[in-house]
Design an enzyme around this catalytic site. Sequence first.
Site, short mmCIF file in Angstrom:
data_model
loop_
_atom_site.label_atom_id
_atom_site.label_comp_id
_atom_site.label_asym_id
_atom_site.label_seq_id
_atom_site.Cartn_x
_atom_site.Cartn_y
_atom_site.Cartn_z
N GLN A 49 43.71 34.60 81.12
CA GLN A 49 42.52 34.98 81.86
C GLN A 49 41.39 34.07 81.39
OE1 GLN A 49 40.75 38.82 81.04
NE2 GLN A 49 39.92 39.01 83.12
N GLU A 74 33.58 57.40 85.86
CA GLU A 74 33.02 56.96 84.58
C GLU A 74 31.99 57.99 84.11
OE1 GLU A 74 33.99 54.37 82.73
OE2 GLU A 74 35.55 54.02 84.25
N ASN A 124 61.89 31.05 35.75
CA ASN A 124 62.68 30.65 36.92
C ASN A 124 62.10 29.46 37.69
OD1 ASN A 124 60.48 32.27 37.68
ND2 ASN A 124 61.47 32.89 39.57
N THR A 169 39.20 44.28 83.83
CA THR A 169 40.60 44.60 83.59
C THR A 169 41.47 44.39 84.83
OG1 THR A 169 40.01 46.92 84.03
CG2 THR A 169 40.13 46.22 81.73
N GLY A 205 40.53 40.34 75.56
CA GLY A 205 39.18 40.63 75.06
C GLY A 205 38.78 39.70 73.93
N ARG A 254 33.66 42.38 67.86
CA ARG A 254 33.28 43.37 66.85
C ARG A 254 34.19 43.34 65.62
NH1 ARG A 254 32.77 48.99 69.75
NH2 ARG A 254 33.86 47.99 71.48
N ALA A 295 61.21 44.83 26.16
CA ALA A 295 59.81 44.65 26.55
C ALA A 295 59.36 43.21 26.35
CB ALA A 295 58.93 45.59 25.71
N ASN A 344 70.35 45.93 29.20
CA ASN A 344 69.03 46.38 28.77
C ASN A 344 68.12 45.18 28.58
OD1 ASN A 344 67.52 48.96 27.51
ND2 ASN A 344 66.97 47.12 26.35
#
Length: 450
Positions: free
Chosen positions: A78, A161, A372, A84, A16, A20, A366, A363
């Site tokens: 296709q 359908e 790195n 289909t 398809g 949309r 902060a 530890n």
Amino acid sequence: MPTLTRPIAAIILAAGQGTRMKSAKHKVLHPVAGRPMLLHLLASLSDLKPERQVVVVGAGREQVEAAVAGSGVAIAVQGEQLGTGHAVAQAHDALAGFVGDVLILYGDVPLISSATMRALLDRLNRGDDPRAVVLGFRPEEPGAYGRIIADGQGIIEKMVEYKDATEAERAVTLCNSGLMATRSTDLFVLLDKIDNANAAGEYYLPDIIMLPGQKSAVVETDSFEVAGVNSRIELAQVEAAWQAQRRIAAMRDGVTLVAPETVFFAHDTVLGRDVVVEPHVVFGPGVVVEDDVTIHAFSHLEGATVRRGAEIGPYARLRPAADIGVNAKVGNFVEVKKATLGEGAKANHLSYIGDANVGAGANIGAGTITCNYDGYLKYRTEIGAGAFIGSNSALVAPVSIGAGAIVGAGSVVTRDVAAGDLALARGSQEARSGWATAFRVKMAAKKAAK
């Protein structure tokens, strides 16, 4: 679960245009729970161990080929959008010589389970010889879906359908998902018998069900498994449905979700028992969380492992290859990437730990960062067990901090620190008595003079 005794092939329709979606990305490659829809299908199929898998594509062939490269999936094209039935016919050459059962699936209907696929195949081989088995469902709002009229044994009497249905037929709640199973020896023979004598001039796959002299059956599943995606709106709806089911499964398995509707999982998220997940947590792909972990609010995890008893967040970010040890703590506004925190290690606030090994019980103060990256290459930082890194420190990799060492707050560490040593790498503090008072007087006078 029935044992499958015949070889299996699958045809997945993905030709398809997907207009949309309004996207340069192929429709079936848009993700649900962090994995492209097509790969969801292929993962479910893998449980059945199919001998062949064929994806029928139109526009965007290169994207689909790249997505399935190395998986053994064949591509059929296709060239014209002729319905289909025509799309399925394009798989003929890819299935040459195959004798067995064929599942026909849709790349934009990603959530069908392997158990439901097995149910289709089991019904096909139950003994009453249906030429095809259609997957039906009963949505809350049947709307414009095609209807399936079947007898008490699930033999299809009519498929119609919506636009062609009578009022009585529209009152039927059993709807056609479009997914089906049939035999390879029947499929292409049946496709040769249908025509395109309809308003669209297309060859419709469901037409094989109503060919004279054929008997087909229906099995049912719930609406969740056959939800299709044709727009961003439907993509969001399928995502929401998947997440809702995954949240329920997590809670049933012993996970506490404080505000379930705010937590988002990936397709492969693994959570242990007695895990607590607070509001607004997002799991990207590749996350494993062991037992007794707490993940505080507004944290984001991707590609990470969190060991038993660890505590994450709030506002933490774990990036790929983060490995957080038993009873370790990663606190607020801490980012960890390609790094290991040993048992009981802590990084409680405002830190970046990348390309590093942090020993047990260490530890991290902060504001600490592991430096790195030099703009070209990445380098590692090694922090030994029990080390203490003072606040606002910069560890310039490659560098090693020995076990039990202390780095004073505000240090910029560029050389290795031996075990048990203290490292201080900062400018000395200087005090000038009365300078600040004199400065304020001087500047106030200057401002007044203006």
